[in-house]
Motif scaffolding. Structure first.
Motif, mmCIF file in Angstrom:
data_model
loop_
_atom_site.group_PDB
_atom_site.id
_atom_site.type_symbol
_atom_site.label_atom_id
_atom_site.label_comp_id
_atom_site.label_asym_id
_atom_site.label_seq_id
_atom_site.Cartn_x
_atom_site.Cartn_y
_atom_site.Cartn_z
ATOM 1 N N THR A 164 -3.310 -0.884 -4.721
ATOM 2 C CA THR A 164 -4.706 -0.777 -4.304
ATOM 3 C C THR A 164 -5.162 -2.107 -3.690
ATOM 4 O OG1 THR A 164 -5.602 -1.591 -6.397
ATOM 5 C CG2 THR A 164 -5.156 0.793 -6.239
ATOM 6 N N ASP A 165 -6.311 -2.073 -3.065
ATOM 7 C CA ASP A 165 -6.864 -3.311 -2.506
ATOM 8 C C ASP A 165 -7.141 -4.337 -3.609
ATOM 9 O OD1 ASP A 165 -6.687 -2.338 0.075
ATOM 10 O OD2 ASP A 165 -8.824 -1.903 0.262
ATOM 11 N N ARG A 207 0.838 -1.216 0.000
ATOM 12 C CA ARG A 207 0.000 0.000 0.000
ATOM 13 C C ARG A 207 0.865 1.256 0.000
ATOM 14 N NH1 ARG A 207 -4.191 -2.392 4.076
ATOM 15 N NH2 ARG A 207 -5.819 -3.032 2.618
#
Length: 180
Positions: free
Chosen positions: A131-132, A126
């Motif tokens: 990104t997730d 991160r």
């Protein structure tokens, strides 16, 4: 020669290719999964995602998957043809972005044991801008390719030498995809 009779010429259907022809009903979802993970719209390029698949395959010592996904990564990345070898050989000095290096560390942890993905590895990714969705997809690519690698090696499929066959297959994948 594969451990089971695949009913195909293994010279023209090496590695996972023969396995997919042997069981078309399992081939369809396996190919669709590869298509989504490696080629569907994503903030990681198809080449970066192929690099993750090749990296995991290299760590798993799956020669067929390593060669085929290295060729496909190289066909899509604007980089030296030895990039995948560099990444597998020494991730810390490989010429990849800090974000991709952090994601590859996550992939390596998944390949060893999913529980080895730590909050520190995720925080490091991160911090580099991952990104997730990119973290999710990296974990799923690493898990899926560990499965694909075990599928190919567990049934003892043929691993052809030379790079020509892998380069031709890479061109077909780049043009037509996995779920053709």
């Amino acid at each position: 020669m594969a451990h089971i009779d695949l009913g195909v010429d293994e010279q023209t259907n090496p590695g996972i290719t023969g396995l997919l022809k042997f069981r078309p009903e399992t081939a369809k979802p396996l190919n669709e999964l590869a298509e989504v993970l490696l080629r569907a719209p994503n903030s990681l390029s198809p080449g970066e995602r192929e690099l993750i698949a090749a990296y995991v395959s290299g760590l798993n010592e799956c020669d067929f998957c390593y060669a085929s996904h290295s060729a496909t990564a190289n066909a899509q990345l604007d980089s030296d043809a030895t990039l995948v070898d560099q990444v597998v050989g020494d991730l810390d000095s490989a010429p990849v972005s800090a974000k991709l290096r952090a994601l590859l560390r996550i992939a390596g942890a998944v390949r060893e044991d999913g529980r080895k993905v730590t909050t520190e590895l995720v925080a490091a990714a991160r911090a580099e801008g991952a990104t997730d969705v990119e973290i999710h997809d990296t974990v799923l690519i690493a898990a899926a390719f560990s499965m694909y690698n075990r599928y190919v090696d567990g049934l003892g499929t043929l691993v052809p030498g030379g790079q020509d066959m892998y380069a031709q297959a890479a061109r077909r994948i780049v043009e037509f995809g996995y779920a053709r």
